[in-house]
Design a protein around this motif. Structure first.
Motif, PDB file in Angstrom:
ATOM      1  N   THR A  26       0.836  -1.143   0.082  1.00 28.50           N
ATOM      2  CA  THR A  26       0.216   0.014   0.008  1.00 28.50           C
ATOM      3  C   THR A  26       0.858   1.208   0.085  1.00 28.50           C
ATOM      4  OG1 THR A  26      -2.098   1.041   1.067  1.00 28.50           O
ATOM      5  CG2 THR A  26      -0.174   0.063   2.603  1.00 28.50           C
ATOM      6  N   THR A  27       0.290   2.429  -0.250  1.00 25.75           N
ATOM      7  CA  THR A  27       0.985   3.591  -0.217  1.00 25.75           C
ATOM      8  C   THR A  27       0.405   4.327   1.238  1.00 25.75           C
ATOM      9  OG1 THR A  27       0.971   4.011  -2.591  1.00 25.75           O
ATOM     10  CG2 THR A  27       1.169   5.760  -1.121  1.00 25.75           C
ATOM     11  N   ILE A  29       0.090   7.339   3.698  1.00 25.83           N
ATOM     12  CA  ILE A  29      -0.045   8.530   3.873  1.00 25.83           C
ATOM     13  C   ILE A  29       0.778   9.161   5.303  1.00 25.83           C
ATOM     14  CG2 ILE A  29      -1.552  10.596   3.821  1.00 25.83           C
ATOM     15  CD1 ILE A  29      -3.612   9.078   2.190  1.00 25.83           C
ATOM     16  N   LEU A  36       3.957  10.747   0.616  1.00 25.74           N
ATOM     17  CA  LEU A  36       3.405   9.410   0.227  1.00 25.74           C
ATOM     18  C   LEU A  36       4.539   8.366   0.245  1.00 25.74           C
ATOM     19  CD1 LEU A  36       0.971  10.431  -2.713  1.00 25.74           C
ATOM     20  CD2 LEU A  36       0.388  10.052  -0.045  1.00 25.74           C
ATOM     21  N   PRO A  38       5.227   4.666  -0.921  1.00 32.55           N
ATOM     22  CA  PRO A  38       4.701   3.587  -1.842  1.00 32.55           C
ATOM     23  C   PRO A  38       5.173   2.232  -1.498  1.00 32.55           C
ATOM     24  CG  PRO A  38       6.228   4.834  -3.056  1.00 32.55           C
ATOM     25  CD  PRO A  38       6.111   5.660  -1.752  1.00 32.55           C
ATOM     26  N   LYS A  72      -4.015   1.185  -3.123  1.00 33.25           N
ATOM     27  CA  LYS A  72      -4.672   1.955  -2.307  1.00 33.25           C
ATOM     28  C   LYS A  72      -3.675   2.724  -1.471  1.00 33.25           C
ATOM     29  CE  LYS A  72      -8.388  -1.702  -2.342  1.00 33.25           C
ATOM     30  NZ  LYS A  72      -7.952  -2.299  -3.513  1.00 33.25           N
ATOM     31  N   TYR A  73      -4.314   3.520  -0.712  1.00 34.41           N
ATOM     32  CA  TYR A  73      -3.826   4.704   0.390  1.00 34.41           C
ATOM     33  C   TYR A  73      -4.144   4.353   1.718  1.00 34.41           C
ATOM     34  CZ  TYR A  73      -2.625   6.575  -4.337  1.00 34.41           C
ATOM     35  OH  TYR A  73      -2.104   6.817  -5.552  1.00 34.41           O
ATOM     36  N   SER A  75      -4.420   5.842   5.167  1.00 32.46           N
ATOM     37  CA  SER A  75      -4.329   6.769   6.182  1.00 32.46           C
ATOM     38  C   SER A  75      -4.721   6.812   7.426  1.00 32.46           C
ATOM     39  CB  SER A  75      -5.541   8.019   5.438  1.00 32.46           C
ATOM     40  OG  SER A  75      -5.556   9.230   6.375  1.00 32.46           O
ATOM     41  N   GLU A 441      -8.539   5.690  -3.483  1.00 33.88           N
ATOM     42  CA  GLU A 441      -8.068   6.713  -4.155  1.00 33.88           C
ATOM     43  C   GLU A 441      -7.154   7.590  -3.353  1.00 33.88           C
ATOM     44  OE1 GLU A 441     -10.037   8.328  -7.470  1.00 33.88           O
ATOM     45  OE2 GLU A 441     -11.735   6.740  -7.590  1.00 33.88           O
ATOM     46  N   ASN A 442      -6.300   8.441  -4.011  1.00 35.97           N
ATOM     47  CA  ASN A 442      -5.495   9.412  -3.079  1.00 35.97           C
ATOM     48  C   ASN A 442      -6.134  10.742  -2.664  1.00 35.97           C
ATOM     49  OD1 ASN A 442      -3.216  10.880  -2.150  1.00 35.97           O
ATOM     50  ND2 ASN A 442      -2.303  10.937  -4.097  1.00 35.97           N
ATOM     51  N   ASP A 445      -4.731  14.043  -3.656  1.00 38.00           N
ATOM     52  CA  ASP A 445      -5.145  14.851  -5.085  1.00 38.00           C
ATOM     53  C   ASP A 445      -6.629  15.463  -4.930  1.00 38.00           C
ATOM     54  OD1 ASP A 445      -2.872  13.666  -6.248  1.00 38.00           O
ATOM     55  OD2 ASP A 445      -3.763  11.946  -6.956  1.00 38.00           O
ATOM     56  N   ASN A 449     -11.700  12.113  -2.098  1.00 34.90           N
ATOM     57  CA  ASN A 449     -11.313  10.527  -1.937  1.00 34.90           C
ATOM     58  C   ASN A 449     -11.417   9.921  -0.518  1.00 34.90           C
ATOM     59  OD1 ASN A 449     -10.983  10.401  -4.679  1.00 34.90           O
ATOM     60  ND2 ASN A 449      -8.975  11.012  -4.924  1.00 34.90           N
TER      61      ASN A 449
END
Length: 578
Positions: A26-27, A29, A36, A38, A72-73, A75, A441-442, A445, A449
């Motif tokens: 995953t990425t 946050i 980010l 990754p 996916k992200y 957080s 989603e990020n 951006d 999201n």
């Protein structure tokens, strides 16, 4: 050596029995460094983050639970730093603002706040909010929060007791423990207001610093009452409790901070802030929660200018959202029209524009200066619905000029700073609580999201968002009624099955399919003035809901009985009884 060996074996045996979850590839946050990361794998052991590393460097044991985070992200969970469990967000929740007790008694509304606390908590978690601050509750909620401390479906709750205030609205005077206020007209009463809460173990203390209600000017009133405010703050600090203060004027905010306030829970609206005030906040390390949308939501609700997006229709408490449209059929039309005329008047509109301009400008000044900003909605007030108002608040913060990164930090890490809990939550780091949201989603951006939630992890437990709040047959029927009354065709049709069938009772088929409904109802929504459906009565029996309705078309009224059959989580059949 034998003892050491036995201890080591026991240690590893003990920890090998811990439940472990791996979120792979995953990425992350990273809110602390605003970047980010990754291709990371994060390990959760019980309710803590136990490891974070490159996915190439982590070996996953055979018995672990694995969540594929590819694309996916991840957080930190969000914080809403300003809510009220004692308020529902509907039209009946603040009788001191608009008194509708002859339609819904306030003690009935209070009882509803207690019985639906779990629903509120589930909705917060469903929306990725893993921590909430109740900034002014009552004694029953100080007790009730203990029921949810260990509940995996419940966000972490930080809470105050009743608001200490030198002004109490008359409507709350006879509600004893259920009142959200403690009237403090002397220094001794201010001190006692803190001491009375101590046995209930509040997480902090809240002051409602209202100036001008005594007939004096704002500044005269604020200065007259500051000895009481100071006594409350000093007593709280003596007991190792921080203090939040409601202050919407520059002078009340300044006096509160000069006298030790830790947390300002609203924006200053009456003027653009000067550098000396900003420096005062920085010097005292005062935290600010701007609450930008709450007054606009009052105006939209009382002025009958409501608008909701599909996300809000689907994820809000459908019954509280629906109540906001009750002003269209409440029989005291004189009262309703008076409020509507007030909030839609030229003076009120100009004040709303002026206040918003000041709030946004001040937020940008404070944020740029490095004052700690936290995200909070003031949810529970009329029109500010629990959980789903969060996105509107983020949008307003963005309108001030804050960057997406600044807003994400305000919504995560900064929330932990209110009570010095940065070691426990607010960012993704080893040893912190596993309160996380996995996003499709990020959000850097696009902040929208943050609503595209794949999984919520709370207290180490993984949830699918759809499992947290179940759509009952009654909720589905209420949602379509809300969409109907708002003439929102997508919200109206969302609860229906694609192959829905419409009948004239008992068995005459008059329509089939959602797209056919779309065509017919779109035309009706566009061409029918004063369209509104008032629910007169409802029976719920298993998967069947029977509504007794009165529908207004222009100046005409028509009574109707409608039977809804729900199958597989959607409205499958509708029978209109003539």
């Amino acid at each position: 050596m034998k003892k050491i060996l036995i201890f080591t074996l026991c240690f590893f045996a003990y920890y090998s029995n811990f439940a472990q979850t791996y979120i792979t590839n995953t990425t992350i946050i990273d809110v602390e460094n605003q970047k980010l990361l990754p291709n990371q794998t994060l390990v959760i052991t019980n309710n803590k983050i136990s490891n974070i590393n490159s996915s190439k460097k982590i070996t996953i044991p055979a018995n672990a639970t694995v969540i594929d985070g590819t694309g996916k992200y991840l957080s930190p969970g969000l914080t809403d730093a300003h809510i009220h469990f004692s308020q529902n967000g509907g039209i009946y929740t603040r009788p001191d603002v608009i008194d509708l007790q002859k339609f819904v008694p306030y003690d009935q509304e209070i009882e509803a706040t207690k019985t639906n606390m779990e629903d509120k908590l589930r909705r917060y978690l469903q929306n990725g909010i893993t921590t909430v601050f109740d900034v002014g509750a009552s004694y029953p909620f100080l007790k009730q929060r203990n029921d949810f401390k260990e509940a995996a479906f419940a966000p972490t709750i930080f809470i105050t007791g009743p608001l200490a205030t030198t002004y109490e609205p008359k409507v709350y005077e006879n509600f004893q423990d259920d009142t959200p206020f403690t009237l403090t007209k002397t220094i001794e009463e201010g001190i006692k207001s803190v001491q009375d809460q101590l046995p209930f173990k509040p997480d902090f203390i809240k002051i409602w610093y209202i100036a001008g209600a005594d007939g004096l000017s704002i500044e005269e009133s604020a200065r007259k009452n500051i000895p009481i405010i100071k006594a409350i703050i000093d007593e709280a600090h003596k007991n190792n409790l921080k203090v939040a203060v409601h202050a919407t004027e520059r002078i009340t905010a300044q006096l509160a901070v000069e006298n030790g306030a830790d947390f300002l829970v609203h924006s200053v609206v009456d003027e653009i802030l000067k550098p000396d005030f900003i420096q005062l906040l920085k010097k005292n390390k005062t935290i600010l929660c701007p609450t930008l949308v709450v007054m606009e939501n009052y105006n939209k609700s009382l002025g009958q200018e409501l608008e909701f997006n599909l996300y809000e229709f689907e994820k809000s408490d459908a019954f509280q959202l629906g109540s906001l449209m009750d002003l269209k059929h409440i029989t005291d039309t004189t009262l309703v029209e008076r409020y509507k005329n007030i909030v839609q008047s030229k003076n009120a509109k100009e004040k709303t524009i002026r206040d918003e301009k000041n709030m946004l400008a001040n937020l940008k000044l404070l944020s740029d200066a490095g004052v700690t900003i936290v995200t909070g909605t003031d949810a529970g007030n009329i029109g500010t619905l629990h959980a789903t108002s969060y996105q509107a608040e983020l949008k307003m913060m963005q309108k001030s000029g804050m960057t997406n990164w600044q807003i994400i930090v305000a919504s995560t890490l900064n929330g932990a700073k209110i009570l010095d809990k940065e070691k426990d939550f607010g960012s993704i780091a080893i040893g912190k609580n596993a309160n996380l949201i996995l996003l499709d989603e990020n959000p850097v951006d696009d902040l929208k999201n943050l609503t595209k939630i794949n999984k919520v992890i709370n207290k180490g437990v993984v949830f699918n968002p759809s499992d947290l709040v179940k759509d009952t047959p009654e909720i589905l029927v209420q949602r379509q009624l809300n969409g109907y009354n708002m003439r929102n065709i997508d919200a109206f049709l969302e609860p229906y099955a694609e192959d829905v069938e419409l009948y004239t009772y008992p068995n005459t088929l008059i329509g089939k399919g959602k797209e056919n409904m779309r065509k017919n109802y779109t035309q009706m929504f566009e061409n029918t003035p004063n369209l509104h459906c008032e629910l007169k009565g409802r029976i719920v029996q298993g998967n069947i809901v029977i509504d007794k309705e009165q529908v207004k078309f222009g100046n005409k009224f028509q009574d109707a009985t409608v039977i809804y059959h729900i199958e597989n989580g959607k409205i499958q059949k509708v029978y209109f009884v003539k």
